[in-house]
Design a protein around this motif. Structure first.
Motif, PDB file in Angstrom:
ATOM      1  N   ALA A   5     -11.058  10.292 -31.447  1.00  0.00           N
ATOM      2  CA  ALA A   5     -10.528   9.184 -30.791  1.00  0.00           C
ATOM      3  C   ALA A   5      -9.093   9.019 -30.924  1.00  0.00           C
ATOM      4  N   ALA A   6      -8.639   8.095 -30.148  1.00  0.00           N
ATOM      5  CA  ALA A   6      -7.282   7.683 -30.327  1.00  0.00           C
ATOM      6  C   ALA A   6      -7.194   7.109 -31.716  1.00  0.00           C
ATOM      7  N   SER A   7      -6.058   7.221 -32.320  1.00  0.00           N
ATOM      8  CA  SER A   7      -5.919   6.726 -33.674  1.00  0.00           C
ATOM      9  C   SER A   7      -5.820   5.224 -33.630  1.00  0.00           C
ATOM     10  N   SER A   8      -5.862   4.639 -34.813  1.00  0.00           N
ATOM     11  CA  SER A   8      -5.753   3.193 -34.851  1.00  0.00           C
ATOM     12  C   SER A   8      -4.371   2.794 -34.337  1.00  0.00           C
ATOM     13  N   ARG A   9      -3.355   3.658 -34.570  1.00  0.00           N
ATOM     14  CA  ARG A   9      -2.027   3.304 -34.090  1.00  0.00           C
ATOM     15  C   ARG A   9      -2.004   3.307 -32.560  1.00  0.00           C
ATOM     16  N   ASP A  10      -2.604   4.338 -31.984  1.00  0.00           N
ATOM     17  CA  ASP A  10      -2.644   4.369 -30.521  1.00  0.00           C
ATOM     18  C   ASP A  10      -3.340   3.134 -29.981  1.00  0.00           C
ATOM     19  N   MET A  11      -4.409   2.772 -30.700  1.00  0.00           N
ATOM     20  CA  MET A  11      -5.166   1.635 -30.177  1.00  0.00           C
ATOM     21  C   MET A  11      -4.330   0.379 -30.275  1.00  0.00           C
ATOM     22  N   ALA A  12      -3.550   0.307 -31.370  1.00  0.00           N
ATOM     23  CA  ALA A  12      -2.744  -0.885 -31.536  1.00  0.00           C
ATOM     24  C   ALA A  12      -1.672  -0.947 -30.459  1.00  0.00           C
ATOM     25  N   GLU A  13      -1.179   0.219 -30.033  1.00  0.00           N
ATOM     26  CA  GLU A  13      -0.089   0.230 -29.067  1.00  0.00           C
ATOM     27  C   GLU A  13      -0.559   0.171 -27.620  1.00  0.00           C
ATOM     28  N   SER A  14      -1.822   0.450 -27.409  1.00  0.00           N
ATOM     29  CA  SER A  14      -2.281   0.454 -26.027  1.00  0.00           C
ATOM     30  C   SER A  14      -2.403  -0.989 -25.534  1.00  0.00           C
ATOM     31  N   PRO A  15      -2.345  -1.178 -24.211  1.00  0.00           N
ATOM     32  CA  PRO A  15      -2.421  -2.537 -23.695  1.00  0.00           C
ATOM     33  C   PRO A  15      -3.766  -3.158 -24.042  1.00  0.00           C
ATOM     34  N   PRO A  16      -3.824  -4.474 -24.082  1.00  0.00           N
ATOM     35  CA  PRO A  16      -5.097  -5.101 -24.430  1.00  0.00           C
ATOM     36  C   PRO A  16      -6.183  -4.711 -23.430  1.00  0.00           C
ATOM     37  N   PRO A  17      -7.425  -4.595 -23.879  1.00  0.00           N
ATOM     38  CA  PRO A  17      -8.480  -4.173 -22.960  1.00  0.00           C
ATOM     39  C   PRO A  17      -8.660  -5.186 -21.845  1.00  0.00           C
ATOM     40  N   PRO A 163      -7.537  -3.571 -40.111  1.00  0.00           N
ATOM     41  CA  PRO A 163      -7.073  -4.895 -40.503  1.00  0.00           C
ATOM     42  C   PRO A 163      -7.502  -5.963 -39.489  1.00  0.00           C
ATOM     43  N   GLU A 164      -7.613  -7.156 -40.001  1.00  0.00           N
ATOM     44  CA  GLU A 164      -8.180  -8.256 -39.218  1.00  0.00           C
ATOM     45  C   GLU A 164      -7.463  -8.456 -37.889  1.00  0.00           C
ATOM     46  N   ASP A 165      -6.124  -8.316 -37.886  1.00  0.00           N
ATOM     47  CA  ASP A 165      -5.379  -8.597 -36.652  1.00  0.00           C
ATOM     48  C   ASP A 165      -5.531  -7.490 -35.595  1.00  0.00           C
ATOM     49  N   GLN A 166      -6.297  -6.462 -35.915  1.00  0.00           N
ATOM     50  CA  GLN A 166      -6.521  -5.387 -34.933  1.00  0.00           C
ATOM     51  C   GLN A 166      -7.906  -5.466 -34.293  1.00  0.00           C
ATOM     52  N   ARG A 167      -8.677  -6.454 -34.712  1.00  0.00           N
ATOM     53  CA  ARG A 167     -10.033  -6.565 -34.140  1.00  0.00           C
ATOM     54  C   ARG A 167      -9.950  -6.926 -32.669  1.00  0.00           C
ATOM     55  N   LYS A 168     -10.823  -6.289 -31.897  1.00  0.00           N
ATOM     56  CA  LYS A 168     -10.859  -6.629 -30.469  1.00  0.00           C
ATOM     57  C   LYS A 168     -12.241  -7.191 -30.172  1.00  0.00           C
ATOM     58  N   PHE A 169     -12.304  -8.498 -30.129  1.00  0.00           N
ATOM     59  CA  PHE A 169     -13.624  -9.105 -30.025  1.00  0.00           C
ATOM     60  C   PHE A 169     -14.281  -8.896 -28.664  1.00  0.00           C
ATOM     61  N   THR A 170     -13.489  -8.444 -27.675  1.00  0.00           N
ATOM     62  CA  THR A 170     -14.118  -8.183 -26.373  1.00  0.00           C
ATOM     63  C   THR A 170     -15.194  -7.095 -26.490  1.00  0.00           C
ATOM     64  N   SER A 220      -5.497  -1.391 -45.284  1.00  0.00           N
ATOM     65  CA  SER A 220      -6.430  -0.273 -45.111  1.00  0.00           C
ATOM     66  C   SER A 220      -7.305  -0.556 -43.891  1.00  0.00           C
ATOM     67  N   THR A 221      -7.845   0.497 -43.301  1.00  0.00           N
ATOM     68  CA  THR A 221      -8.605   0.300 -42.060  1.00  0.00           C
ATOM     69  C   THR A 221     -10.106   0.450 -42.318  1.00  0.00           C
ATOM     70  N   MET A 222     -10.861  -0.241 -41.500  1.00  0.00           N
ATOM     71  CA  MET A 222     -12.318  -0.106 -41.555  1.00  0.00           C
ATOM     72  C   MET A 222     -12.847  -0.078 -40.117  1.00  0.00           C
ATOM     73  N   PHE A 223     -13.614   0.967 -39.822  1.00  0.00           N
ATOM     74  CA  PHE A 223     -14.293   1.064 -38.527  1.00  0.00           C
ATOM     75  C   PHE A 223     -15.793   1.044 -38.771  1.00  0.00           C
ATOM     76  N   ALA A 224     -16.524   0.395 -37.873  1.00  0.00           N
ATOM     77  CA  ALA A 224     -17.992   0.442 -37.965  1.00  0.00           C
ATOM     78  C   ALA A 224     -18.520   1.184 -36.758  1.00  0.00           C
ATOM     79  N   ARG A 225     -19.473   2.068 -36.987  1.00  0.00           N
ATOM     80  CA  ARG A 225     -20.086   2.761 -35.866  1.00  0.00           C
ATOM     81  C   ARG A 225     -21.601   2.571 -35.933  1.00  0.00           C
ATOM     82  N   PHE A 226     -22.125   1.960 -34.897  1.00  0.00           N
ATOM     83  CA  PHE A 226     -23.561   1.695 -34.795  1.00  0.00           C
ATOM     84  C   PHE A 226     -24.141   2.815 -33.946  1.00  0.00           C
ATOM     85  N   ASN A 227     -25.074   3.549 -34.499  1.00  0.00           N
ATOM     86  CA  ASN A 227     -25.594   4.746 -33.808  1.00  0.00           C
ATOM     87  C   ASN A 227     -27.056   4.587 -33.423  1.00  0.00           C
TER      88      ASN A 227
END
Ligand SMILES: O=C(O)CCC(=O)C(=O)O
Ligand SMILES: [Fe+2]
Length: 367
Positions: A5-17, A163-170, A220-227
């Motif tokens: 995937a795109a890294s967390s940095r890319d995701m942070a820099e990409s426009p909001p979904p 980090p909390e400020d990177q969550r995208k609740f959409t 630090s970053t945390m990702f959750a993946r539901f499979n």
């Protein structure tokens, strides 16, 4: 986290979904839909290598180490013994089953239930949370990089939690209604356990308690993946998840209590992970291998399919702050153990590039 995937940095820099109503369609059919349609798995899921399919689909069940986290607390009389077990588990297997971790069985059951509930929603409902074409976050399946790529027999929901400020609740389901609360509570519990393990890893090597934790940084970053791994008519030809090592520092896998599937590669043999109800499978990722100068191993693992039952798992990946440079801990580098890895920042980026080329990402930072 073979985190495609795109890294967390890319995701942070990409426009909001875009808002939910304008989300793009999934790139390909979900595996759930393939199963409903019946028939044989499409060609792009099938392994046709020289062995004629998935190697060693019937593998032995071996003793994955079991660590009692209660015994790692400094007040426990057995702490030294358990630390030695941890050191040995992480340097030979790179993984273990954690018991007595402090999360109640009823809460782990809830995490499983909300995941199951989400995947059982009608497709239209799930698609409200679909990932966009080049981003991992959201509901979907493999990102397609090339025509030759063999796809994984799994549908997933991928969410950044910290980090909390990177969550995208959409992307975070509001059906079931308690999904978000359960995820946040689960993530807090796992953050506490991460701290216990990272400190114990340091103690087990006679290092200063915080030396792994410090490299994780403030953010630090945390990702959750539901499979979801639906039943597959050809387990001999198709994998739920292809062999990979995780790009995290540490990964937690809540396995399905009834259906096995996860396997680790040890001494060139695939070993099945037995289900221990209420245990959490913990494995080291590449970033902890780097920090430990190769003493702890980031193990290669995969998920096999079966023709009878669906399997659900939840993987949570904990990684250092993407702006923080990590490197082998100084005291683990000496004449008899030269420095094996370079300094690296935002390893997840490197990981993705190498993964795309079918290479083992940690080789990119090896001397
Ligand atoms: O489903 C599992 O048991 C393992 C998942 C995994 O290895 C991953 O998501 O990186
Ligand atoms: Fe993994």
């Amino acid at each position: 986290m073979y985190i495609m995937a795109a890294s967390s940095r890319d995701m942070a820099e990409s426009p909001p979904p875009p808002n939910k109503a304008t989300k793009v369609e999934l790139l390909s059919k979900s595996v759930q839909e393939l199963v409903i349609n019946g028939g044989q798995p499409p060609d792009n899921y099938v392994y046709k290598n020289s062995t004629g399919g998935v190697p060693d689909v019937h593998t032995p069940l071996n003793e994955i180490p079991v660590i009692d986290l209660g015994n790692l607390k400094s007040s426990a009389t057995t702490v030294e013994e358990e630390l030695e077990k941890l050191r040995s588990a992480l340097s030979s297997w790179g993984c273990f089953q954690a018991i007595n971790h402090g999360i109640t069985s009823s809460f782990l059951d809830k995490v499983h239930e909300v995941t199951k509930h989400f995947f059982s929603l009608p497709m239209d409902e799930k698609r409200k949370y679909s990932r966009e074409a080049n981003n991992i976050e959201g509901y979907g399946n493999d990102i397609i990089f090339s025509d030759h790529q063999i796809l994984d027999w799994t549908d997933r929901l991928y969410l950044m939690v910290n980090p909390e400020d990177q969550r995208k609740f959409t992307f975070c389901p509001d059906n079931p209604t308690d999904f978000r609360d359960i995820l946040l509570k689960y993530s807090m519990e796992l953050s506490l356990i991460t701290e216990v393990i990272l400190k114990a890893m340091a103690k087990s090597l006679n290092l200063e308690d915080n030396c792994f934790l410090e490299q994780m940084g403030e953010r630090s970053t945390m990702f959750a993946r539901f499979n979801l791994y639906p039943p597959c008519p050809r387990p001999d030809l198709v994998l739920g998840l292809k062999p990979h090592a995780d790009g995290s520092a540490i990964t937690f896998v809540l396995q399905d209590k009834e259906v096995e599937g996860l396997q680790f590669l040890k001494d060139n043999q695939w070993i099945r992970v037995p289900v221990i109800p209420q245990a959490l499978l913990i494995n080291i990722g590449d970033q902890a291998e780097i920090m430990s100068n190769g003493i702890f191993k980031s193990p290669v693992h995969r998920v096999v399919t079966n023709s009878e039952r669906e399997r659900i798992s939840v993987a949570v990946f904990c990684s250092p702050d993407s702006d923080k440079e990590i490197e082998p801990i100084g005291r683990l580098v000496n004449d008899s153990r030269p420095r094996l890895y370079k300094k690296v920042k935002n390893y997840v980026d490197t990981y993705f590039q190498y993964y795309q080329q079918g290479k083992r990402p940690i080789d990119a930072v090896r001397y």
